[in-house]
Write a protein that holds these residues in place. Sequence first.
Motif, mmCIF file in Angstrom:
data_model
loop_
_atom_site.group_PDB
_atom_site.id
_atom_site.type_symbol
_atom_site.label_atom_id
_atom_site.label_comp_id
_atom_site.label_asym_id
_atom_site.label_seq_id
_atom_site.Cartn_x
_atom_site.Cartn_y
_atom_site.Cartn_z
ATOM 1 N N ILE A 196 0.870 -1.175 0.000
ATOM 2 C CA ILE A 196 0.000 0.000 0.000
ATOM 3 C C ILE A 196 0.904 1.221 0.000
ATOM 4 C CG2 ILE A 196 -1.788 1.301 1.217
ATOM 5 C CD1 ILE A 196 -1.412 -2.373 1.894
ATOM 6 N N LEU A 230 -4.787 -8.384 1.844
ATOM 7 C CA LEU A 230 -5.515 -7.150 1.589
ATOM 8 C C LEU A 230 -6.799 -7.066 2.406
ATOM 9 C CD1 LEU A 230 -5.860 -4.480 0.123
ATOM 10 C CD2 LEU A 230 -6.840 -5.746 -1.809
ATOM 11 N N SER A 231 -7.538 -8.146 2.509
ATOM 12 C CA SER A 231 -8.795 -8.133 3.275
ATOM 13 C C SER A 231 -8.538 -7.806 4.740
ATOM 14 C CB SER A 231 -9.511 -9.477 3.170
ATOM 15 O OG SER A 231 -9.867 -9.725 1.840
ATOM 16 N N TYR A 252 -6.001 -6.109 5.873
ATOM 17 C CA TYR A 252 -5.609 -4.693 5.902
ATOM 18 C C TYR A 252 -6.848 -3.808 5.929
ATOM 19 C CZ TYR A 252 -4.226 -0.129 4.132
ATOM 20 O OH TYR A 252 -4.073 1.229 3.966
ATOM 21 N N GLN A 253 -7.778 -4.073 5.013
ATOM 22 C CA GLN A 253 -8.990 -3.268 4.931
ATOM 23 C C GLN A 253 -9.827 -3.374 6.209
ATOM 24 O OE1 GLN A 253 -10.324 -4.991 1.238
ATOM 25 N NE2 GLN A 253 -9.552 -3.257 0.043
ATOM 26 N N ILE A 288 -8.032 -1.243 8.923
ATOM 27 C CA ILE A 288 -8.043 0.205 8.684
ATOM 28 C C ILE A 288 -9.456 0.775 8.780
ATOM 29 C CG2 ILE A 288 -7.679 1.962 6.878
ATOM 30 C CD1 ILE A 288 -5.128 1.050 8.298
ATOM 31 N N GLY A 289 -10.437 0.039 8.291
ATOM 32 C CA GLY A 289 -11.818 0.519 8.231
ATOM 33 C C GLY A 289 -12.328 1.211 9.488
ATOM 34 N N ILE A 313 -10.492 4.705 10.016
ATOM 35 C CA ILE A 313 -10.268 5.612 8.886
ATOM 36 C C ILE A 313 -10.504 7.074 9.254
ATOM 37 C CG2 ILE A 313 -12.553 5.468 7.811
ATOM 38 C CD1 ILE A 313 -9.168 5.384 5.973
ATOM 39 N N VAL A 345 -2.723 0.473 -4.250
ATOM 40 C CA VAL A 345 -2.613 -0.862 -3.658
ATOM 41 C C VAL A 345 -2.144 -1.790 -4.772
ATOM 42 C CG1 VAL A 345 -3.836 -2.759 -2.532
ATOM 43 C CG2 VAL A 345 -4.450 -0.380 -2.006
#
Length: 135
Positions: A36, A100-101, A103-104, A107-108, A111, A130
Motif C-alpha cells: 500500500i 488485503l482483506s 488490511y482493509q 483500517i476501516g 479511517i 494498492v
Amino acid sequence: MKLKLIVSFLLLTTCFTAFSQEKQNMAVVERGLIKISIMYPYAEGKTFNMEYYETKHMPMVAGFLGSNLIKYTIEKGLANGIPNQPLPFMAIGIFYVKNLSDYQAAIGPHIDAIRADFSNYTNISPVILVSEVIK
C-alpha cells in the motif's frame, strides 16, 4: 602484531555480519505481498512535516495493522528523474502486508482517526496505490 590481527579479524567479522543482516532484511519483501503506497504529490504551497509523519502518524497506522504488517517504509522526495522538472512527490509511505482483506478490516474502523491526523502533518490529499509485489 597479534593484537592487530585480532582487531582486524573482529572488524572483518562485524562488517560481514552487518552486511548479511542487511541482505536478510531486504529479503523480507517477497512475491505476493500486498503493498500500500500512500503518495503525497508535490505542489506549490503544500507542506509536509516529515518528523510528525515518521514519529506519530505512520506508527499509529502501523499499530492498527497488527500481525498482518510485514514492514513499513517512509520515503522523502528529493528530485524528479528528469532534470529541471518539479518534484513529483514530497513523500511516500509504504505498508507491506500479508493480506488485503485483513488490511482493509484493520483500517476501516480507524479511517476517520487516520484522516483527522492528516492536518497534523500535511495539507496534501494523498494518492493511494494498492499493488501486489511481483519481484
